[in-house]
Design an enzyme around this catalytic site. Structure first.
Site, PDB file in Angstrom:
ATOM      1  N   TRP A  73       0.816  -1.227   0.000  1.00 18.92           N
ATOM      2  CA  TRP A  73       0.000   0.000   0.000  1.00 18.92           C
ATOM      3  C   TRP A  73       0.847   1.274   0.000  1.00 18.92           C
ATOM      4  O   TRP A  73       1.810   1.389   0.759  1.00 18.92           O
ATOM      5  CB  TRP A  73      -0.875  -0.008   1.245  1.00 18.92           C
ATOM      6  CG  TRP A  73      -1.569   1.302   1.496  1.00 18.92           C
ATOM      7  CD1 TRP A  73      -1.074   2.378   2.171  1.00 18.92           C
ATOM      8  CD2 TRP A  73      -2.877   1.669   1.065  1.00 18.92           C
ATOM      9  NE1 TRP A  73      -1.994   3.383   2.178  1.00 18.92           N
ATOM     10  CE2 TRP A  73      -3.115   2.980   1.508  1.00 18.92           C
ATOM     11  CE3 TRP A  73      -3.889   1.016   0.328  1.00 18.92           C
ATOM     12  CZ2 TRP A  73      -4.304   3.652   1.267  1.00 18.92           C
ATOM     13  CZ3 TRP A  73      -5.075   1.695   0.088  1.00 18.92           C
ATOM     14  CH2 TRP A  73      -5.274   2.989   0.548  1.00 18.92           C
TER      15      TRP A  73
ATOM     16  N   ASP B 248      -0.321   9.150   0.437  1.00 20.78           N
ATOM     17  CA  ASP B 248       0.155  10.499   0.081  1.00 20.78           C
ATOM     18  C   ASP B 248       1.645  10.632  -0.260  1.00 20.78           C
ATOM     19  O   ASP B 248       2.502  10.067   0.433  1.00 20.78           O
ATOM     20  CB  ASP B 248      -0.056  11.457   1.261  1.00 20.78           C
ATOM     21  CG  ASP B 248      -1.388  11.306   1.934  1.00 20.78           C
ATOM     22  OD1 ASP B 248      -2.201  10.506   1.501  1.00 20.78           O
ATOM     23  OD2 ASP B 248      -1.596  12.012   2.938  1.00 20.78           O
TER      24      ASP B 248
ATOM     25  N   GLN C  32       3.676   7.830   1.985  1.00 16.85           N
ATOM     26  CA  GLN C  32       3.028   7.019   3.015  1.00 16.85           C
ATOM     27  C   GLN C  32       2.992   5.574   2.528  1.00 16.85           C
ATOM     28  O   GLN C  32       2.456   5.289   1.453  1.00 16.85           O
ATOM     29  CB  GLN C  32       1.600   7.533   3.247  1.00 16.85           C
ATOM     30  CG  GLN C  32       1.545   8.977   3.723  1.00 16.85           C
ATOM     31  CD  GLN C  32       1.746   9.085   5.217  1.00 16.85           C
ATOM     32  OE1 GLN C  32       0.871   8.763   5.990  1.00 16.85           O
ATOM     33  NE2 GLN C  32       2.931   9.541   5.612  1.00 16.85           N
TER      34      GLN C  32
ATOM     35  N   TRP D 139       2.819  10.026   9.727  1.00 17.43           N
ATOM     36  CA  TRP D 139       1.874  10.509   8.723  1.00 17.43           C
ATOM     37  C   TRP D 139       2.476  11.642   7.888  1.00 17.43           C
ATOM     38  O   TRP D 139       3.659  11.942   8.004  1.00 17.43           O
ATOM     39  CB  TRP D 139       0.573  10.901   9.409  1.00 17.43           C
ATOM     40  CG  TRP D 139      -0.214   9.688   9.867  1.00 17.43           C
ATOM     41  CD1 TRP D 139       0.190   8.379   9.846  1.00 17.43           C
ATOM     42  CD2 TRP D 139      -1.529   9.686  10.414  1.00 17.43           C
ATOM     43  NE1 TRP D 139      -0.804   7.578  10.332  1.00 17.43           N
ATOM     44  CE2 TRP D 139      -1.876   8.347  10.689  1.00 17.43           C
ATOM     45  CE3 TRP D 139      -2.467  10.700  10.703  1.00 17.43           C
ATOM     46  CZ2 TRP D 139      -3.112   7.994  11.228  1.00 17.43           C
ATOM     47  CZ3 TRP D 139      -3.691  10.342  11.246  1.00 17.43           C
ATOM     48  CH2 TRP D 139      -4.014   9.008  11.493  1.00 17.43           C
TER      49      TRP D 139
ATOM     50  N   ARG E  25      -3.550  17.858  11.386  1.00 16.67           N
ATOM     51  CA  ARG E  25      -2.486  17.114  10.694  1.00 16.67           C
ATOM     52  C   ARG E  25      -2.002  17.738   9.390  1.00 16.67           C
ATOM     53  O   ARG E  25      -2.612  18.610   8.830  1.00 16.67           O
ATOM     54  CB  ARG E  25      -2.930  15.678  10.445  1.00 16.67           C
ATOM     55  CG  ARG E  25      -4.177  15.488   9.624  1.00 16.67           C
ATOM     56  CD  ARG E  25      -4.508  13.987   9.562  1.00 16.67           C
ATOM     57  NE  ARG E  25      -5.698  13.678   8.789  1.00 16.67           N
ATOM     58  CZ  ARG E  25      -6.923  13.658   9.306  1.00 16.67           C
ATOM     59  NH1 ARG E  25      -7.116  13.923  10.566  1.00 16.67           N
ATOM     60  NH2 ARG E  25      -7.957  13.357   8.541  1.00 16.67           N
ATOM     61  N   ASP E  26      -0.864  17.214   8.944  1.00 12.32           N
ATOM     62  CA  ASP E  26      -0.269  17.467   7.632  1.00 12.32           C
ATOM     63  C   ASP E  26       0.307  18.881   7.474  1.00 12.32           C
ATOM     64  O   ASP E  26      -0.208  19.692   6.694  1.00 12.32           O
ATOM     65  CB  ASP E  26      -1.288  17.175   6.509  1.00 12.32           C
ATOM     66  CG  ASP E  26      -1.956  15.812   6.666  1.00 12.32           C
ATOM     67  OD1 ASP E  26      -1.357  14.943   7.329  1.00 12.32           O
ATOM     68  OD2 ASP E  26      -3.065  15.636   6.139  1.00 12.32           O
TER      69      ASP E  26
ATOM     70  N   ASP F 191     -11.365  15.427   3.333  1.00 13.51           N
ATOM     71  CA  ASP F 191     -11.532  14.068   3.842  1.00 13.51           C
ATOM     72  C   ASP F 191     -12.939  13.548   3.556  1.00 13.51           C
ATOM     73  O   ASP F 191     -13.130  12.362   3.319  1.00 13.51           O
ATOM     74  CB  ASP F 191     -11.265  14.091   5.358  1.00 13.51           C
ATOM     75  CG  ASP F 191     -10.984  12.709   5.908  1.00 13.51           C
ATOM     76  OD1 ASP F 191     -10.690  11.794   5.115  1.00 13.51           O
ATOM     77  OD2 ASP F 191     -11.073  12.533   7.131  1.00 13.51           O
TER      78      ASP F 191
HETATM   79  C1  FRU Z   1      -4.471  11.749   3.642  1.00 21.35           C
HETATM   80  C2  FRU Z   1      -4.084  11.293   5.038  1.00 21.35           C
HETATM   81  C3  FRU Z   1      -3.426  12.403   5.822  1.00 21.35           C
HETATM   82  C4  FRU Z   1      -2.630  11.646   6.834  1.00 21.35           C
HETATM   83  C5  FRU Z   1      -2.188  10.430   6.061  1.00 21.35           C
HETATM   84  C6  FRU Z   1      -2.163   9.160   6.859  1.00 21.35           C
HETATM   85  O1  FRU Z   1      -4.647  10.686   2.761  1.00 21.35           O
HETATM   86  O2  FRU Z   1      -5.226  10.794   5.714  1.00 21.35           O
HETATM   87  O3  FRU Z   1      -4.313  13.331   6.381  1.00 21.35           O
HETATM   88  O4  FRU Z   1      -1.546  12.374   7.311  1.00 21.35           O
HETATM   89  O5  FRU Z   1      -3.101  10.276   4.987  1.00 21.35           O
HETATM   90  O6  FRU Z   1      -1.659   8.098   6.095  1.00 21.35           O
END
Ligand code: FRU
Length: 549
Positions: free
Chosen positions: A19, A22, A38, A81, A145-146, A241
């Site tokens: 898998w 991002d 990711q 993340w 996040r992010d 999201d």
């Molecule tokens: C977006 C997300 C981010 C998070 C990451 C986790 O696809 O959900 O918000 O940091 O993926 O894998």
């Protein structure tokens, strides 16, 4: 299984297995483009998120490197993340990322390369100060996040970082923090941008674009810290999201207040434009100092079932879009232009040109290009103006997604190309234009991509994607299409509207894949003025070994 093996892409980035989601922390360093992503080292579904890492000299050929970061501290035990890189003027590289803690709280962490003189930046050290930011009062522990790439504004030494969130009323928003050292942060009193009803904002991106007036050339990307002012607009992008699409708006950044106002407050709710109308999410840009361009990466997921992903095992990995340069469309002023990075053209092998192909009502014309699974297509269409003129009204209520796709006949559309099609078109992915005309004479052009007949397999989500594309006076209709086994990426009118599809043909594979032109309109003749089709070579996407360097 040959069919599943065929689905692996040849020039779109994929990890070796399992898998991926991002793209993270893209940056250029000492001759190499770095991409982190990711990744689940253990399985074909999301989980155990670590940072995969690959490098490239040209954004096309890639070398996989050892994992950059794994969940090995309490502050990222549930996953390393998404995050972004910032290069400081002294050459230091800081990486800010979200950790999901042992208690699944979202916190921001800092990491730096162990050896910045290593062009490959193979080893990363997490800061002893982690976590450097925790969810502020009023923000959910799982809604923070992010972090973006940091930027600076004139006459201020502090860096700014934006972080995505939502409030209790389900408004999506970007929080801004100021920091001098990336360890201590002060919250900005104002929110950079808030849009009611949009829910959690993931992977916020914030960057300047040149308007073409006032200094910076319109074909040039801008550094993230390029000062606001005349000739510069700023883009805010959020990955929603709730509906898993990337939205953006163009606007004006107030550097003193760290707030941002969209240009279009009438038709746009404040973040209403889409990077891509197909499968494309959690994207991120970076500034490439070598070619002075802003480059966009997106995550292109699967649209087959999770069950199929697990069965496929190795094939269940997801893929990245071809990196795209991003510019403000200075002709319309209202949208961005996205275009595959120029290096992709180095993969072009033998090409074929077709000129002046007449497409009468209901026609389908095969284009003999030999192997048709890795292609770069550029096509330009001219519609018969007199026929358009003669129609008083045509399908004003049209919408790509609710339409019957390429099979639905309208007066002035659909017409375009069929790719990943087999000889008798039992499978085909249609990329096309569709004109609608109001009684007042106004014309609108839609650009759509129809996956409904993309595959005989039945465990797939198949859609008709698309939207309106701006077409200015005197312009022909033009499209660029990249075909790479199980992905079709399309760019209309120089990249004003883009659509990415995943397609899983069962028959239109290997030597059976074909390309056709078609016109399914009932009232208009169309001429394919020029169609250029290149076979694209496979990129090298090689596994890591010290000796491969
Ligand atoms: C977006 C997300 C981010 C998070 C990451 C986790 O696809 O959900 O918000 O940091 O993926 O894998």
């Amino acid at each position: 299984n040959a069919m599943l093996a065929w689905q692996r892409t040849a020039f779109h980035f994929q990890p070796p297995k399992n898998w991926m989601n991002d793209p993270n922390g893209p940056l250029y360093h000492k001759g190499w483009y770095h991409l982190f992503y990711q990744w689940n080292p253990h399985s074909a579904v999301w989980g155990n998120i670590t940072w995969g890492h690959a490098v490239s000299r040209d954004l096309v050929h890639w070398l996989h490197l050892p994992l950059a970061m794994v969940p090995d501290h309490w502050y990222d035990a549930n996953g390393v993340w998404s995050g972004s890189a910032t290069r400081l003027p002294d050459g230091r590289i800081v990486m800010l990322y979200t950790g999901s803690t042992a208690d699944s709280v979202q916190v921001q962490n800092l990491a730096e390369p162990a050896d910045p003189s290593d062009p490959l930046l193979r080893e990363w050290v997490k800061s002893d100060a982690n976590p450097v930011l925790v969810p502020p009062p009023g923000i959910g522990l799982k809604d923070f996040r992010d972090p973006t790439t940091a930027w600076r504004v004139p006459n201020d030494t502090a860096w700014r970082v934006a972080i995505g969130s939502k409030d209790r009323s389900h408004a999506g928003l970007a929080l801004v923090y100021r920091t001098e050292d990336f360890v201590r942060y002060d919250p900005d009193p104002a929110l950079m941008h808030v849009v009611p009803g949009t829910g959690m904002w993931e992977c916020v991106d914030f960057y300047p674009v040149a308007t073409g007036s006032g200094g910076a050339g319109e074909n040039s990307g801008l550094e993230t810290s390029a000062p606001p002012g005349p000739g510069v607009k700023h883009v805010v992008k959020a990955s929603l999201d709730d509906d898993k699409h990337d939205y953006y708006a163009i606007g004006t950044y107030d550097a003193a207040a760290d707030t941002w106002t969209p240009d279009d407050t009438v038709n746009d709710v404040g973040i209403g434009l889409r990077y891509d109308y197909g499968k494309f999410y959690a994207s991120k840009t970076f500034y490439d100092p070598v070619l002075r361009r802003r480059v966009l990466w997106g995550w292109v997921g699967e649209t087959d079932s999770e069950r199929a992903d697990i069965l496929k095992g190795w094939a269940s990995l997801q893929i990245g879009s071809i990196p795209r340069t991003v510019l403000l469309d200075t002709k319309t002023g209202s949208n961005l232009l996205q275009w595959p990075v120029v290096e992709v053209e180095n993969l072009r092998m033998s090409g074929k040109s077709f000129g002046g192909v007449a497409l009468g009502h209901g026609s389908v014309v095969p284009l003999d290009v030999g192997k048709a699974t890795q292609l770069d297509i550029e096509a330009e269409f001219e519609v018969d103006a007199a026929a358009v003129e003669a129609v008083t009204e045509a399908e004003v209520g049209f919408n790509c997604s609710t339409s019957a796709g390429a099979a639905g006949r309208g007066m002035l559309g659909p017409f375009g190309l069929l790719v990943l099609a087999d000889e008798d078109r039992s499978e085909q992915t249609a990329v096309y234009f569709y004109l609608v005309k109001g009684t007042d004479g106004s014309l609108k052009t839609f650009f759509c991509q129809d996956e409904l007949r993309g595959s005989k397999a039945n465990d797939l989500v198949k859609r008709v994607y698309g939207s309106v594309v701006p077409v200015l006076n005197g312009e022909n209709l033009s499209v660029r299409i990249l075909v790479d086994h199980s992905i079709v990426e399309s760019f209309a009118q120089g990249g004003r509207t883009c659509i990415t599809s995943r397609v899983y043909p069962t028959r239109a594979i290997y030597d059976s894949a074909r390309v056709f032109l078609f016109n399914n309109a009932t009232n208009v003749h169309v001429t394919a003025k020029s169609v250029k089709i290149w076979q694209l070579n496979s990129a090298y996407i090689r596994p890591y070994s010290a000796s491969s360097l």
